[in-house]
Design a protein around this motif. Structure first.
Motif, mmCIF file in Angstrom:
data_model
loop_
_atom_site.group_PDB
_atom_site.id
_atom_site.type_symbol
_atom_site.label_atom_id
_atom_site.label_comp_id
_atom_site.label_asym_id
_atom_site.label_seq_id
_atom_site.Cartn_x
_atom_site.Cartn_y
_atom_site.Cartn_z
ATOM 1 N N ALA B 460 0.827 -1.208 0.000
ATOM 2 C CA ALA B 460 0.000 0.000 0.000
ATOM 3 C C ALA B 460 0.860 1.257 0.000
ATOM 4 C CB ALA B 460 -0.936 -0.015 1.214
ATOM 5 N N MET B 461 2.143 1.117 0.389
ATOM 6 C CA MET B 461 3.004 2.298 0.466
ATOM 7 C C MET B 461 3.859 2.510 -0.778
ATOM 8 S SD MET B 461 4.588 2.955 4.256
ATOM 9 C CE MET B 461 5.154 1.291 4.509
ATOM 10 N N PHE B 462 4.172 1.429 -1.472
ATOM 11 C CA PHE B 462 5.090 1.538 -2.601
ATOM 12 C C PHE B 462 4.404 1.155 -3.905
ATOM 13 C CE2 PHE B 462 7.840 0.960 1.032
ATOM 14 C CZ PHE B 462 8.863 1.861 0.799
ATOM 15 N N GLU B 463 4.671 1.929 -4.943
ATOM 16 C CA GLU B 463 4.161 1.569 -6.266
ATOM 17 C C GLU B 463 4.939 0.366 -6.798
ATOM 18 O OE1 GLU B 463 1.753 2.854 -8.016
ATOM 19 O OE2 GLU B 463 1.252 4.601 -6.778
ATOM 20 N N SER B 464 6.267 0.449 -6.601
ATOM 21 C CA SER B 464 7.124 -0.558 -7.217
ATOM 22 C C SER B 464 7.203 -1.813 -6.355
ATOM 23 C CB SER B 464 8.520 0.042 -7.425
ATOM 24 O OG SER B 464 9.513 -0.868 -7.019
ATOM 25 N N ARG B 465 7.039 -2.955 -7.024
ATOM 26 C CA ARG B 465 7.027 -4.221 -6.325
ATOM 27 C C ARG B 465 8.377 -4.494 -5.665
ATOM 28 N NH1 ARG B 465 6.100 -10.095 -6.488
ATOM 29 N NH2 ARG B 465 8.145 -10.599 -7.309
ATOM 30 N N SER B 466 9.461 -4.209 -6.400
ATOM 31 C CA SER B 466 10.771 -4.560 -5.858
ATOM 32 C C SER B 466 11.089 -3.690 -4.642
ATOM 33 C CB SER B 466 11.850 -4.423 -6.937
ATOM 34 O OG SER B 466 12.128 -3.061 -7.155
ATOM 35 N N LYS B 467 10.648 -2.425 -4.699
ATOM 36 C CA LYS B 467 10.856 -1.558 -3.539
ATOM 37 C C LYS B 467 10.050 -2.051 -2.345
ATOM 38 C CE LYS B 467 12.224 2.902 -5.181
ATOM 39 N NZ LYS B 467 11.857 4.293 -5.295
ATOM 40 N N ALA B 468 8.832 -2.462 -2.641
ATOM 41 C CA ALA B 468 7.981 -2.958 -1.558
ATOM 42 C C ALA B 468 8.662 -4.136 -0.879
ATOM 43 C CB ALA B 468 6.616 -3.365 -2.104
ATOM 44 N N ILE B 469 9.213 -5.026 -1.685
ATOM 45 C CA ILE B 469 9.851 -6.210 -1.112
ATOM 46 C C ILE B 469 11.092 -5.815 -0.315
ATOM 47 C CG2 ILE B 469 11.133 -8.309 -1.682
ATOM 48 C CD1 ILE B 469 9.189 -8.721 -3.996
ATOM 49 N N ARG B 470 11.915 -4.944 -0.908
ATOM 50 C CA ARG B 470 13.156 -4.584 -0.212
ATOM 51 C C ARG B 470 12.862 -3.891 1.112
ATOM 52 N NH1 ARG B 470 16.189 -1.081 -3.905
ATOM 53 N NH2 ARG B 470 14.616 -1.520 -5.491
ATOM 54 N N SER B 471 11.903 -2.992 1.094
ATOM 55 C CA SER B 471 11.647 -2.271 2.342
ATOM 56 C C SER B 471 11.029 -3.203 3.388
ATOM 57 C CB SER B 471 10.754 -1.070 2.081
ATOM 58 O OG SER B 471 9.444 -1.318 2.499
ATOM 59 N N ALA B 472 10.375 -4.263 2.936
ATOM 60 C CA ALA B 472 9.724 -5.148 3.906
ATOM 61 C C ALA B 472 10.718 -6.065 4.616
ATOM 62 C CB ALA B 472 8.654 -5.985 3.207
ATOM 63 N N ILE B 473 11.879 -6.283 3.999
ATOM 64 C CA ILE B 473 12.807 -7.276 4.561
ATOM 65 C C ILE B 473 13.177 -6.998 6.030
ATOM 66 C CG2 ILE B 473 15.153 -8.243 4.372
ATOM 67 C CD1 ILE B 473 14.767 -8.034 1.293
ATOM 68 N N PRO B 474 13.637 -5.779 6.370
ATOM 69 C CA PRO B 474 13.991 -5.553 7.779
ATOM 70 C C PRO B 474 12.798 -5.734 8.724
ATOM 71 C CG PRO B 474 14.784 -3.758 6.410
ATOM 72 C CD PRO B 474 13.906 -4.586 5.547
ATOM 73 N N ILE B 475 11.623 -5.387 8.225
ATOM 74 C CA ILE B 475 10.445 -5.501 9.091
ATOM 75 C C ILE B 475 10.120 -6.974 9.324
ATOM 76 C CG2 ILE B 475 8.071 -4.705 9.428
ATOM 77 C CD1 ILE B 475 10.127 -2.450 9.136
ATOM 78 N N VAL B 476 10.272 -7.785 8.272
ATOM 79 C CA VAL B 476 10.065 -9.227 8.440
ATOM 80 C C VAL B 476 11.095 -9.775 9.427
ATOM 81 C CG1 VAL B 476 10.182 -11.472 7.279
ATOM 82 C CG2 VAL B 476 8.985 -9.575 6.190
ATOM 83 N N VAL B 477 12.333 -9.306 9.316
ATOM 84 C CA VAL B 477 13.370 -9.747 10.258
ATOM 85 C C VAL B 477 12.965 -9.386 11.693
ATOM 86 C CG1 VAL B 477 15.761 -9.387 10.997
ATOM 87 C CG2 VAL B 477 15.232 -9.655 8.567
ATOM 88 N N PHE B 478 12.463 -8.169 11.866
ATOM 89 C CA PHE B 478 12.013 -7.747 13.192
ATOM 90 C C PHE B 478 10.933 -8.697 13.715
ATOM 91 C CE2 PHE B 478 9.477 -5.407 16.217
ATOM 92 C CZ PHE B 478 10.412 -4.695 16.943
ATOM 93 N N ALA B 479 9.987 -9.041 12.840
ATOM 94 C CA ALA B 479 8.900 -9.932 13.250
ATOM 95 C C ALA B 479 9.454 -11.300 13.649
ATOM 96 C CB ALA B 479 7.879 -10.078 12.123
#
Ligand code: SF4
Ligand code: SF4
Ligand SMILES: [Cu+2]
Lengths: 165, 505
Positions: B460-479
């Motif tokens: 919902a925050m990023f238009e680009s799929r690859s950006k969405a994935i990259r930005s999600a990585i640290p958050i997934v690590v946190f989880a």
């Protein structure tokens, strides 16, 4: 729309297949590791545990899987007791005329893991939270780490599904 | 359409108000009274038993019902499945609302009691709820073990405080801004498979009457300061059913749903943006799920000693004179307060911020959303993550100590009764050999659910799929780190391994 859908379905099937393969491989490895696991010589492990309001000393007890565990419970103040979750063994240490000054629980630590033990006699406000931990180290460490590998594999697969790699 | 593609939304929705009997019931003016009143009576009984029942916590009805049964019911059933269903039947605001309206059920024309002041705009957020929850949490060791403390809390929360707020301010200011349980019910209600929404927002926008906020002869304007046409999350709709009664266009739906996007929708254009108050509620809940586990089930006596701000040798007199005299330990209170407030308001947010900074860096610092926005939006992933941690907690406490409740209901007021013949039931923990497996399953399910939530937030925050994935990585690590921490606290590090070793070997 229809084409995309079949493509997605195919992808899904591929991933499903991959997961099943990984899980099957893991299972084989686990079975192998079980077969090769060394059997530790069972020992008798004796612990003298002192209970007070609202703690045990020592509060963490560590043994190896297969050990015969003997816990001798004393009290430094009021009546207490001990119950080990998962092993379902229990002893009450009630203070009073003609009552024993200590009690003993004895069991074979055949299940690996971490088990909470807790007080069985209402001994004060914090009684329900008077707890300690029994750690039973697995006799088959390789086997055990395979377990966490499987968990990690499942989580990793789920993450891949979710992100449709 | 573009909006739809970015918010995955619903897999299934069905309006319960299409069922005539349900609609008849909730449209009835007596509906809310009928669900609140029995609860109100129960809470009065609890108050009485807190003061005249057994002074021993684990033999006192009020302590057991409030801290084991109610807590488990809220965390495991009511909130995850019913959202703010509890608020529909909650007795806390009852007296105040009855006075405000000068009636139990009717819709009256004339003014009720109270000053009906407006709530200050500056406080239009849930910070006060965060603080009220932390205040209760600071005393949790005493509240869960001393009936008199639970009694005082119940008197304050059910009789005194809400009534004062209802008499000074208008509507349900207490519920929306102050109630200590409201914050987390609101937070977790967002994943519930039930929602109150308008059927067609277009109809609302064209409708001039707005009876849902103004009120009409059929009912009161929304007591929760909600404007139904703007509802796109469950967080602050108390399911009071007034708008179902007032809407003249029959445009309100009470949906059961699969899916839903409460955790990542933005407010409608022109509506107040999301602030830091809800993220901090999420930090509070996720941190305390770990700390409570250490206090109530951990092996370290230090945590228990500091949580237990009262103590002393006089406890043994309880069995002689039925009194409990204890000394107060201000140094313990200070330590525990520092742990509760510091870990939730400083340590956890700072740790999360570090991962969000990494998320922003990975997705390209310059052309990613502002840091604050990413911080706020990603924090909602803590909702499923901490909810499952709490379910693991509440389930454990319920199964281990639930038998106390069965014993106490036979003699709730300590009169020596044996109503159901269960008075002498010994303490019987249930399912201790399977609880760890259930907890592990719940936490791992929670982690997977969280990863899915992170994906939706990121998309919902990023238009680009690859950006969405990259930005999600640290958050997934946190989880993942959080999930391992919770597994650790409950099962021990290597138990995760040992457990499965045992399962398979
Ligand atoms: S917000 Fe609090 S007081 Fe209001 S209805 Fe909900 S639980 Fe009850
Ligand atoms: S939106 Fe409707 S049901 Fe929800 S709190 Fe307001 S009036 Fe009650
Ligand atoms: Cu004890």
């Amino acid at each position: 729309m229809g084409r995309r859908r079949t493509k997605r379905l195919n992808n899904f099937k591929k991933r499903l297949l991959a997961t099943i393969l990984v899980l099957a491989l893991a299972t084989v490895l686990i079975k192998l590791s079980v077969a090769t696991a060394q059997v530790l010589e069972p020992k008798v492990r004796y612990f003298e545990v002192h209970a007070r309001q609202w703690a045990y000393k020592p509060s963490v007890i560590e043994v190896d899987q297969g050990d015969i565990v003997v816990i001798n419970l004393f009290t430094d103040d009021v009546s207490h007791g001990i119950y080990i979750e998962g092993y379902d063994v229990k002893a009450d240490l009630i203070l009073g005329e003609g009552m024993p000054s200590n009690v003993t629980v004895k069991f074979k630590a055949d299940r690996p893991g971490v088990f909470t033990f807790r007080c069985t006699v209402t001994c004060g406000p914090f009684h329900p939270f008077m707890t300690g931990k029994l750690i039973v180290r697995p006799a088959t460490p390789l086997n055990a780490s395979m377990g966490s590998a499987v968990i990690s594999a499942i989580v990793a697969m789920a993450i891949l599904y979710i992100w449709r790699w | 359409m573009a909006q739809k593609a970015r918010y995955p939304g619903y897999k299934y929705r069905f309006d319960l108000l299409k069922i005539p009997i349900i609609k008849r019931i909730v449209k009835s003016r007596s509906f809310q009274f009928a669900v609140i009143f029995p609860n109100f009576v129960v809470f009065i009984i609890l108050m009485v038993s807190a003061f005249i029942g057994s002074p021993v916590g684990n033999k006192n009805l009020a302590v057991l019902v409030v801290w084991i049964l109610w807590w488990a019911a809220l965390m495991i059933v009511l909130t995850p499945l019913g959202g703010r269903l509890w608020c529909m039947m909650c007795p806390m605001p009852a007296i105040g609302e009855w006075l405000q309206r000068r009636t139990f059920t009717k819709k009256k024309r004339e003014k009720g009691y109270g000053l009906a002041k407006k709530w200050p705009r500056k406080l239009d957020n849930i910070w006060l709820q965060n603080f009220s929850f932390l205040t209760v949490s600071t005393f949790i060791g005493v509240l869960t073990t001393r009936p008199w403390a639970t009694g005082i809390m119940l008197v304050l929360l059910v009789l005194v405080l809400p009534t004062i707020f209802h008499m000074v301010f208008e509507k349900r200011v207490w519920c929306r801004y102050i109630c200590p349980v409201s914050g987390f019910i609101g937070l977790y209600s967002m994943v519930a498979p039930i929602e109150l929404r308008v059927k067609d927002r277009g109809v609302c926008l064209k409708h001039i009457g707005k009876e849902c906020i103004r009120g009409s002869p059929a009912g009161y304007g929304c007591p929760w300061f909600e404007f139904p046409q703007n509802l796109n999350r469950n967080a602050y709709c108390g399911l009071c059913m007034e708008c179902v009664k007032t809407c003249p266009l029959d445009n309100i739906a009470l949906n059961i749903r699969l899916g839903g996007n409460d955790l990542y929708v933005e407010p409608w254009h022109g509506i107040k943006k999301k602030g830091l108050d809800e993220p901090f509620k999420a930090f509070i809940m996720s941190t305390l799920a770990v700390i409570y586990a250490l206090v109530f089930a951990g092996p370290d006596p230090w945590f228990k000693d500091v949580a237990n701000i009262f103590g002393g040798e006089t406890f043994s007199r309880i069995f002689v004179d039925n009194v409990l005299q204890e000394s107060f330990h201000p140094e313990r209170l200070a330590t525990f307060a520092a742990i509760v407030w510091g870990s939730t308001l400083v340590v956890m947010p700072v740790a999360f911020l570090i991962f969000v900074v990494a998320a922003k860096a990975l997705s390209g610092w310059k052309d990613s959303p502002p840091l604050k926005k990413m911080f706020i939006n990603y924090s909602y992933m803590l909702v499923p993550l901490s909810l499952t941690a709490w379910i693991a907690f509440a389930l454990y406490i319920l199964l281990i100590n639930g038998s106390y409740i069965i014993a106490v209901i036979s003699d709730p007021l300590n009169f020596g009764w044996n109503l159901f013949g269960t008075k002498d039931l010994p303490w019987t923990p249930i399912g201790t050999s399977v609880i760890p497996y259930i907890q592990a399953a719940i936490i791992i399910f929670g982690l997977i659910w969280t990863v899915n939530t992170i994906k939706n937030i990121s998309k919902a925050m990023f238009e680009s799929r690859s950006k969405a994935i990259r930005s999600a990585i640290p958050i997934v690590v946190f989880a993942i780190i959080y999930a391992i921490l919770v597994l650790n606290v409950w099962l021990g590090v290597f138990d995760v391994r040992g457990l499965l070793g045992g399962l398979i070997g």
